[in-house]
Design a protein around this motif. Structure first.
Motif, PDB file in Angstrom:
ATOM      1  N   ASP A 270      -1.013   8.388  10.035  1.00 45.02           N
ATOM      2  CA  ASP A 270      -1.762   9.299   9.176  1.00 45.02           C
ATOM      3  C   ASP A 270      -3.059   8.609   8.775  1.00 45.02           C
ATOM      4  O   ASP A 270      -3.128   7.914   7.766  1.00 45.02           O
ATOM      5  N   PRO A 271      -4.118   8.784   9.586  1.00 47.43           N
ATOM      6  CA  PRO A 271      -5.375   8.071   9.316  1.00 47.43           C
ATOM      7  C   PRO A 271      -5.932   8.327   7.924  1.00 47.43           C
ATOM      8  O   PRO A 271      -6.464   7.419   7.280  1.00 47.43           O
ATOM      9  N   GLY A 272      -5.809   9.580   7.427  1.00 48.40           N
ATOM     10  CA  GLY A 272      -6.337   9.908   6.109  1.00 48.40           C
ATOM     11  C   GLY A 272      -5.632   9.145   5.001  1.00 48.40           C
ATOM     12  O   GLY A 272      -6.274   8.552   4.129  1.00 48.40           O
ATOM     13  N   LYS A 273      -4.299   9.155   5.024  1.00 45.59           N
ATOM     14  CA  LYS A 273      -3.538   8.436   4.013  1.00 45.59           C
ATOM     15  C   LYS A 273      -3.747   6.928   4.124  1.00 45.59           C
ATOM     16  O   LYS A 273      -3.827   6.222   3.123  1.00 45.59           O
ATOM     17  N   ALA A 274      -3.815   6.448   5.365  1.00 48.29           N
ATOM     18  CA  ALA A 274      -4.047   5.020   5.556  1.00 48.29           C
ATOM     19  C   ALA A 274      -5.367   4.607   4.929  1.00 48.29           C
ATOM     20  O   ALA A 274      -5.442   3.596   4.209  1.00 48.29           O
ATOM     21  N   ASN A 281      -4.340   2.136  10.364  1.00 46.93           N
ATOM     22  CA  ASN A 281      -3.393   3.138  10.844  1.00 46.93           C
ATOM     23  C   ASN A 281      -2.892   2.736  12.230  1.00 46.93           C
ATOM     24  O   ASN A 281      -3.682   2.288  13.063  1.00 46.93           O
ATOM     25  N   PRO A 282      -1.581   2.876  12.508  1.00 46.72           N
ATOM     26  CA  PRO A 282      -0.501   3.344  11.638  1.00 46.72           C
ATOM     27  C   PRO A 282      -0.075   2.268  10.633  1.00 46.72           C
ATOM     28  O   PRO A 282      -0.478   1.110  10.731  1.00 46.72           O
ATOM     29  N   TYR A 283       0.767   2.677   9.697  1.00 48.31           N
ATOM     30  CA  TYR A 283       1.256   1.759   8.669  1.00 48.31           C
ATOM     31  C   TYR A 283       2.697   2.131   8.333  1.00 48.31           C
ATOM     32  O   TYR A 283       3.236   3.137   8.811  1.00 48.31           O
ATOM     33  N   VAL A 284       3.312   1.307   7.512  1.00 49.05           N
ATOM     34  CA  VAL A 284       4.701   1.518   7.116  1.00 49.05           C
ATOM     35  C   VAL A 284       4.743   1.921   5.645  1.00 49.05           C
ATOM     36  O   VAL A 284       3.953   1.423   4.832  1.00 49.05           O
ATOM     37  N   HIS A 285       5.637   2.845   5.323  1.00 45.06           N
ATOM     38  CA  HIS A 285       5.764   3.304   3.935  1.00 45.06           C
ATOM     39  C   HIS A 285       7.219   3.216   3.481  1.00 45.06           C
ATOM     40  O   HIS A 285       8.134   3.597   4.203  1.00 45.06           O
ATOM     41  N   ALA A 286       7.416   2.685   2.266  1.00 45.82           N
ATOM     42  CA  ALA A 286       8.742   2.655   1.635  1.00 45.82           C
ATOM     43  C   ALA A 286       8.602   3.192   0.223  1.00 45.82           C
ATOM     44  O   ALA A 286       7.607   2.928  -0.454  1.00 45.82           O
ATOM     45  N   HIS A 287       9.596   3.940  -0.217  1.00 41.50           N
ATOM     46  CA  HIS A 287       9.588   4.491  -1.584  1.00 41.50           C
ATOM     47  C   HIS A 287      10.865   4.079  -2.294  1.00 41.50           C
ATOM     48  O   HIS A 287      11.947   4.074  -1.708  1.00 41.50           O
ATOM     49  N   VAL A 288      10.731   3.746  -3.585  1.00 43.22           N
ATOM     50  CA  VAL A 288      11.883   3.305  -4.361  1.00 43.22           C
ATOM     51  C   VAL A 288      11.885   4.002  -5.717  1.00 43.22           C
ATOM     52  O   VAL A 288      10.832   4.151  -6.354  1.00 43.22           O
ATOM     53  N   GLU A 289      13.051   4.468  -6.139  1.00 42.82           N
ATOM     54  CA  GLU A 289      13.252   4.998  -7.487  1.00 42.82           C
ATOM     55  C   GLU A 289      14.048   3.957  -8.273  1.00 42.82           C
ATOM     56  O   GLU A 289      15.171   3.597  -7.877  1.00 42.82           O
ATOM     57  N   LEU A 290      13.478   3.463  -9.346  1.00 46.65           N
ATOM     58  CA  LEU A 290      14.154   2.491 -10.196  1.00 46.65           C
ATOM     59  C   LEU A 290      14.629   3.223 -11.449  1.00 46.65           C
ATOM     60  O   LEU A 290      13.820   3.659 -12.274  1.00 46.65           O
ATOM     61  N   VAL A 291      15.944   3.375 -11.559  1.00 42.33           N
ATOM     62  CA  VAL A 291      16.549   4.183 -12.616  1.00 42.33           C
ATOM     63  C   VAL A 291      17.156   3.254 -13.658  1.00 42.33           C
ATOM     64  O   VAL A 291      18.079   2.488 -13.360  1.00 42.33           O
ATOM     65  N   LEU A 292      16.629   3.320 -14.886  1.00 44.68           N
ATOM     66  CA  LEU A 292      17.060   2.427 -15.953  1.00 44.68           C
ATOM     67  C   LEU A 292      17.968   3.154 -16.937  1.00 44.68           C
ATOM     68  O   LEU A 292      17.753   4.327 -17.245  1.00 44.68           O
ATOM     69  N   GLU A 293      18.928   2.418 -17.446  1.00 45.38           N
ATOM     70  CA  GLU A 293      19.859   2.971 -18.420  1.00 45.38           C
ATOM     71  C   GLU A 293      19.351   2.688 -19.833  1.00 45.38           C
ATOM     72  O   GLU A 293      18.895   1.581 -20.118  1.00 45.38           O
TER      73      GLU A 293
END
Length: 301
Positions: A270-274, A281-293
Motif C-alpha cells: 500500500d504505497p499511500g499508507k507506507a 513499500n511494501p511493509y509489515v503491519h501488526a496491531h495489538v490491543e492492550l486490555v487493562l483491568e
C-alpha cells in the motif's frame, strides 16, 4: 542476653536441623518475611534431603551461584535469566496477574529491560539504524469494558532483526535502539515504526548458558516485542506480542508464550499508507490491543 535464636548444638543432625533453622527466624519483626523464610528453608532442606548431594556437588552449586552474581552488571541480569530459564519468572507473573479473562495476559519482563526507554512521539521510529524489514505497529490501550484509556503509557522494547538488543551490542547499536516510551492519544491509541524482530538466543556466555548446554536445552526465544502498559486507575501489564509462525513458539526458552499473545504480522502493499508512515513499500503491519483491568485503589501503575 541479646537475641533468641537457638545456639548450635552437637545434637543437631539431618532430622533436626531444619526446625532449628526455621526457629532461628522466629523473632523476625516482619511477619511476611518470617513466613517466607520459613517456607523457603523447609523446601530447600526437603530438596537437599531428596537429592543427597555430595560435598563436591554442593561446592559446584555454590560456585554456580557465585558466577551468576559475578555476571550481573548495569545492563546484564544473570539472576533474572536464571529465573527465566527455570520457569520461575513465568510462574511469578502468572500468580500476580490472575486477571479477568478479557484482560491482556501478562508474561515475563525478561533480562533486557535494564535501561530507560527514550520518550518518543506517536508515530516515531524506534529503529535508529535503518534495518531492512520495516514494520508499523499500531495499538490501543483499553479497559476491560472496551473503554479507551486516553493518555495511557506504553513502554516498548525489542531485539532488532539480527536478534540483538541495544545493550548487547553497544559498539554497533546506539543506546535506545529498539526502545520507546509513548503516551497514547485521546482514543487510547498509539503507533510506532520499527523492524520485524528476529527470534534469538538468550545470552549463553555465562553460567545460565552453561546450564542449558549441560541439560541439552536450546537457548532460543521466538520473535517478539515487549510492552508495559500503564493507565490511571488500572493494573499495569507487562506482556509481549509474538510474531506468528516464528520458530520456537512451542519451546520458548523462558516459558513465556501464550496463544492469546501470538500476533499476525501482515505484509502489506500500500504505497499511500507506507508513505503516510514514512516507510518503504511494501511493509509489515501488526496491531495489538492492550486490555487493562481496573485497580481497586486507582492511580497510575
Amino acid at each position: 542476653m541479646h537475641g533468641t535464636a537457638p545456639s548450635a548444638s552437637a545434637d543437631l543432625d539431618e532430622t533436626t536441623v531444619t526446625e532449628a533453622a526455621v526457629a532461628s527466624f522466629r523473632d523476625t519483626p516482619d511477619p511476611r518475611l518470617r513466613a517466607c523464610l520459613s517456607i523457603l528453608v523447609r523446601h530447600l532442606h526437603a530438596a537437599v534431603r531428596e537429592m543427597e548431594p555430595t560435598l563436591e556437588e554442593w561446592e559446584v552449586a555454590v560456585d554456580f551461584l557465585t558466577a551468576t552474581g559475578q555476571k550481573c552488571d548495569d545492563t546484564r541480569q544473570e539472576f533474572v535469566l536464571l529465573s527465566d530459564v527455570l520457569g520461575i519468572s513465568s510462574l511469578v507473573e502468572n500468580i500476580n496477574h490472575r486477571k479477568s479473562s478479557v484482560a491482556t495476559e501478562a508474561t515475563v519482563l525478561g533480562p533486557f529491560h535494564m535501561t530507560d526507554s527514550p520518550e518518543r512521539e506517536l508515530g516515531d521510529s524506534i529503529d535508529e539504524v535503518g534495518k531492512t524489514e520495516p514494520c508499523l505497529v499500531t495499538g490501543r490501550i483499553v479497559s476491560v469494558d472496551g473503554t479507551p484509556l486516553p493518555g495511557a503509557g506504553v513502554d516498548v522494547w525489542q531485539a532488532d532483526e539480527d536478534g540483538y538488543y541495544d545493550v548487547q551490542r553497544p559498539d554497533v547499536l546506539p543506546p535506545g535502539n529498539g526502545r520507546g516510551l509513548f503516551t497514547a492519544d485521546g482514543e487510547g491509541s498509539f503507533s510506532f515504526t520499527t523492524v520485524v524482530p528476529s527470534y534469538y538466543p538468550i545470552p549463553t556466555d555465562g553460567p545460565v548458558g552453561r546450564l542449558l548446554l549441560a541439560t541439552n536445552r536450546h537457548p532460543y526465544r521466538p520473535a517478539h516485542i515487549h510492552f508495559i502498559a500503564t493507565a490511571n486507575g488500572h493494573i499495569p501489564v507487562t506482556t509481549h506480542i509474538f510474531v506468528a509462525e516464528s520458530p520456537y513458539l512451542d519451546s520458548d526458552a523462558v516459558f513465556a508464550v501464550k496463544s492469546s499473545l501470538i500476533t499476525d504480522f501482515h505484509r502489506l502493499d500500500d504505497p499511500g499508507k507506507a508513505a503516510e508512515h514514512g516507510l518503504p513499500n511494501p511493509y509489515v503491519h501488526a496491531h495489538v490491543e492492550l486490555v487493562l483491568e481496573p485497580s481497586r485503589g486507582g492511580g497510575r501503575g
